[in-house]
Design an enzyme around this catalytic site. Structure first.
Site, PDB file in Angstrom:
ATOM      1  N   SER A  25      -1.057  17.528  -9.146  1.00  0.00           N
ATOM      2  CA  SER A  25      -1.348  16.150  -9.537  1.00  0.00           C
ATOM      3  C   SER A  25      -2.454  15.595  -8.654  1.00  0.00           C
ATOM      4  CB  SER A  25      -0.097  15.277  -9.373  1.00  0.00           C
ATOM      5  OG  SER A  25      -0.417  13.892  -9.442  1.00  0.00           O
ATOM      6  N   TYR A  59       6.926  12.151  -4.064  1.00  0.00           N
ATOM      7  CA  TYR A  59       6.327  12.861  -5.193  1.00  0.00           C
ATOM      8  C   TYR A  59       4.966  13.432  -4.791  1.00  0.00           C
ATOM      9  CZ  TYR A  59       3.853  13.641  -9.588  1.00  0.00           C
ATOM     10  OH  TYR A  59       3.110  14.199 -10.608  1.00  0.00           O
TER      11      TYR A  59
END
Length: 253
Positions: A148, A161
């Protein structure tokens, strides 16, 4: 675009029940790869496999939770029994559960670390002998990790995350140093804002609203955009390793 080099390859895609994983599995199958669909929702996988079959492709639904070592081992056996060794692995399974670290959500931390990082490691370890053998036999061998943009950018309340994705990005770089000399390609894909189910898992109303607002303002990528990048990357000549791909919506870039 036609990705003819994918024909005849055998792929494993985790997180294949929705989003980027599903889109990738569908596209690889559409271009002639045999695809093992791995995810927790086996009923959902069965429907996807049926659709792929109706469109002339080959797909094997395999229900598996990548946080469970025994389940991963069983999944490997099922894939090998049906398709033999694999030469393309896409780690697409992931969860995004943002909350302030001060809230101390151990349950969310554990789930993200176990899925996004440890789960990916389990899948890599399980299929790495296949990839090395394929490369040793002169065939193209690919490991693709979906990380990501959060691995680099800072977003308040997404600390854990983002940490898992930063770890996956660095893991990819280190594996590339280990596996490149053995002719196994390692590619790390870092999408920006993408329209997937990840946002629906957020139980913090304020953060969920912020994400919806970003999507409305920026205009997210689609899962098909990421699938197309993966198909392109893995269909290059074996001598070409597109090692890192950062894909952002134009308004986010």
């Amino acid at each position: 675009m036609t990705y003819s080099a994918l024909r005849g390859r055998t792929a494993v895609v985790t997180g294949a029940a929705s989003g980027m994983g599903e889109a990738t599995a569908r596209l690889l199958a559409a271009h002639g790869a045999r695809v093992a669909l791995l995810a927790r929702r086996e009923d959902r996988l069965a429907g996807i496999a049926e659709t792929i079959g109706a469109e002339g492709g080959r797909a094997l639904p395999v229900g598996v939770d990548v946080t469970d070592p025994a389940a991963v081992a069983s999944a490997v056996e099922r894939v090998h029994a049906a398709y033999g060794d694999v030469d393309l692995v896409v780690n697409g399974a992931g969860v995004m559960l943002p909350n302030p670290v001060a809230d101390g959500r151990d349950d969310e931390w554990t789930r993200m670390i176990d899925t996004n990082l440890t789960g990916a490691l389990r899948v890599i370890r399980a299929f790495l002998p296949d990839l090395v053998a394929a490369a040793g036999a002169g065939r193209t061998a690919d490991l693709v990790n979906i990380s990501s943009i959060g691995a680099h950018l800072t977003f308040p309340h997404y600390a854990v995350y983002s940490a898992t994705k930063a770890a996956l990005t660095h893991l990819s770089a280190t594996l590339r140093a280990e596996l490149g000399p053995r002719d196994v390609r390692v590619t790390n894909i870092e999408p920006g804002l993408t329209d997937t189910e990840l946002g629906s898992h957020i139980d913090n109303a304020e953060l969920s609203g912020q994400l919806d607002g970003m999507a409305a303002e920026i205009g997210p990528l689609t899962p098909d955009d990421i699938a197309d990048l993966i198909a392109y990357t893995t269909s290059r000549p074996a001598r070409v390793n597109l090692r890192q791909v950062i894909a952002l919506p134009t308004r986010q870039a």
